[in-house]
Write a protein that holds these residues in place. Structure first.
Motif, short mmCIF file in Angstrom:
data_model
loop_
_atom_site.label_atom_id
_atom_site.label_comp_id
_atom_site.label_asym_id
_atom_site.label_seq_id
_atom_site.Cartn_x
_atom_site.Cartn_y
_atom_site.Cartn_z
N SER A 326 0.83 -1.21 0.00
CA SER A 326 0.00 0.00 0.00
C SER A 326 0.86 1.26 0.00
O SER A 326 0.61 2.20 -0.75
CB SER A 326 -0.92 -0.01 1.22
N ALA A 336 -7.01 -0.46 -4.45
CA ALA A 336 -7.00 -1.19 -3.18
C ALA A 336 -7.06 -2.69 -3.42
O ALA A 336 -6.44 -3.48 -2.68
CB ALA A 336 -8.18 -0.74 -2.31
N PRO A 464 -5.49 0.79 9.35
CA PRO A 464 -6.16 1.15 8.09
C PRO A 464 -5.19 1.69 7.04
O PRO A 464 -5.29 2.85 6.61
CB PRO A 464 -7.17 2.21 8.52
N GLN A 466 -4.77 1.29 3.83
CA GLN A 466 -5.27 1.73 2.53
C GLN A 466 -6.12 3.00 2.61
O GLN A 466 -6.41 3.62 1.58
CB GLN A 466 -6.08 0.61 1.88
N HIS A 467 -6.50 3.39 3.81
CA HIS A 467 -7.34 4.58 3.96
C HIS A 467 -6.54 5.81 4.40
O HIS A 467 -7.07 6.91 4.42
CB HIS A 467 -8.45 4.29 4.98
N TRP A 468 -5.28 5.61 4.75
CA TRP A 468 -4.44 6.74 5.14
C TRP A 468 -3.91 7.47 3.91
O TRP A 468 -3.84 6.92 2.81
CB TRP A 468 -3.26 6.26 5.97
N GLN A 469 -3.51 8.71 4.11
CA GLN A 469 -2.81 9.45 3.07
C GLN A 469 -1.39 8.89 2.92
O GLN A 469 -0.88 8.18 3.79
CB GLN A 469 -2.76 10.94 3.42
#
Length: 508
Positions: A326, A336, A464, A466-469
């Motif tokens: 990621s 993703a 998380p 894949q949801h972070w910057q």
């Protein structure tokens, strides 16, 4: 140790540039049919680069180059000219036969005429890289034999730099942007050969090439090339088999395997290639001096370093697989879902890392003694087992989305078997006699790896990623890599392991 450090440092630079290259490819091209086409066209010359440029080809050259600088220069003249002629003819034939080669290495592409044609077009561009990479490997082996490791080790970085430049500059200007990468491969080959030629001149080894098929030394080297390459490169052949099988699986499978393989190549290049490159001239020298004790001590030293680094690296790649993929590749067109699929094959590939690295260290134990048949035979067994197991696992696991990961697992198991078989042969022939302290050493390395694994397994899995910057991913990944590394080496230190225990003198 100094030679290993030099090769490792130069390889680190090259691998970091390789990550930049792959990040850009993932960002601008993603993981689809077009990237699958390129990775097949690139897999063939890149496969040849790994065979020839990363120490494997040295198994044939170094024993012939062990007689000093004047003898090296005298051999380089007829050898380089003869090889150049042979390579030119093979490169020409390979370019004309590109569609047939795609049929051989990616038969699944027959289902899409567009993908097939694109792969063949790019292979015509990349195949002549063979001409440059073999001559570059020959020059590198000669330089290594006179103690010059830095230039040969940094030369692969030119491939990454060139492909980065082509991605940013040439790709936007082409009707089919991804073909810019193929032109980058070809240009890199020329630059690599020019750099090695300059280094040969600086070392006083450069000689005008001439063709001489009757020279006994040339004939001996040419005869040893095939067995030497196949004996040490079973893993690379197995990866090529994976590509062939993956061409029948879901679109993107070839790309997922490529990206996960790249992450495993990082520790393999830093440790396996560095150790194998540095240890071969030492083993050849001790064999020439008829010093079997020093020969065995060097092998023992190399194996201890394999386990010291490869075991925690394996654990890190397994538990940090989603985080690594990621952080490094999830940009723009790399989705993703691509992260999930590449993470699966990465975790499976990583299980074979100790075997991948050990083969690089163990094979010189045979080639330095001019025994090329044993590693060749065992390597062929490994390839056959990988092909059969890969097909079974690929078919069985494909409905669950793990088909490509099954191919990676088969390759990992084949590498572990190959390494175990090489060790067994060395022990049976009493070429390698383990030094005292192995139970003590193994207990500490395995215990420290377990501590690091538990730290990562209980803390990283639910994050998380894949949801972070992008910045958040990189920050957290860096922190956890640092925490795992600290936990590993701190546990080693608390258990009593110290740096002097890992010196070649201590191994002896």
């Amino acid at each position: 140790m100094r030679s290993t450090a030099i090769v490792g440092t130069m390889t680190l630079i090259s691998r970091l540039l390789g990550f930049v290259r792959d990040i850009l490819i993932a960002r601008y091209f993603g993981a689809d049919a077009a990237t699958d086409a390129f990775f097949v066209a690139f897999r063939i010359p890149n496969f040849l680069r790994r065979l020839f440029a990363e120490g494997s080809f040295a198994q044939a050259f170094v024993p012939a180059f062990s007689a000093g600088a004047p003898a090296i220069r005298n051999l380089l003249a007829p050898l380089s000219g003869t090889l150049a002629l042979l390579l030119f003819m093979v490169s020409l034939a390979g370019s004309f036969a590109a569609p047939l080669l795609i049929l051989a290495f990616a038969p699944g592409f027959q289902a899409s005429a567009e993908t097939w044609d694109l792969s063949a077009d790019m292979l015509r561009i990349t195949f002549p890289y063979l001409f440059f990479v073999v001559l570059t490997a020959m020059a590198a082996a000669a330089l290594n034999c006179v103690g010059r490791f830095a230039i040969p080790a940094i030369t692969p970085a030119l491939l990454n730099l060139t492909m980065i430049g082509m991605t940013l500059w040439l790709a936007p200007r082409l009707e089919e942007p991804i073909t810019a990468l193929a032109w980058g491969v070809l240009a890199a080959g020329l630059l690599q050969l020019l750099l090695q030629s300059f280094a040969l001149k600086q070392a006083g080894l450069l000689a005008a090439p001439r063709c001489d098929f009757k020279n006994r030394s040339v004939v001996r080297v040419l005869k040893s090339m095939g067995p030497a390459i196949l004996g040490v490169s079973a893993t690379q052949v197995n990866l090529l088999i994976d590509t062939l099988t993956a061409s029948f699986l879901a679109s993107g499978s070839v790309s997922w395997l490529y990206y996960s393989d790249r992450l495993v190549e990082f520790p393999l290049g830093l440790l396996g290639v560095a150790l194998g490159t540095a240890i071969l001239p030492h083993l050849s020298g001790t064999h020439a001096r008829r010093d079997p004790a020093a020969f065995s001590h060097a092998l023992d030293w190399g194996l201890r370093w394999v386990l010291l680094i490869a075991l925690p690296a394996t654990a890190g790649l397994v538990f940090l697989a989603p985080a690594l993929v990621s952080t490094l590749f999830q940009f723009d067109r790399f989705s993703a879902d691509d992260v999930t699929m590449a993470s699966r094959s990465l975790a499976c590939f990583a299980l074979g890392l100790p075997g991948f690295v050990a083969v690089k260290v163990l094979t010189p134990g045979f080639s330095a003694r001019h025994d090329l048949k044993t590693p060749l035979r065992l390597g062929l067994h490994s390839m056959a087992g990988n092909a059969a197991l890969g097909v079974v696992l690929g078919i069985v696991l494909a409905p669950e989305g793990w088909g490509h990961a099954g191919l990676a697992l088969a390759t990992a198991l084949a590498a572990l078997w190959n390494a175990a078989a090489l060790v067994t042969k060395l022990l049976e022939s009493r070429i390698y006699r383990p030094q005292a302290g192995w139970p003590w050493f193994l207990t500490r390395v395995l215990g420290s790896t377990l501590v690091m694994s538990m730290l990562l397994a209980f803390n990283v899995r639910e994050m998380p990623w894949q949801h972070w910057q992008h910045f958040e991913r990189a920050l957290h990944l860096g922190l956890w890599i640092g925490a795992g590394t600290l936990a590993y080496f701190a546990t080693l230190w608390l258990s009593g392991l110290r740096a002097p225990h890992l010196s070649l003198q201590a191994a002896g």
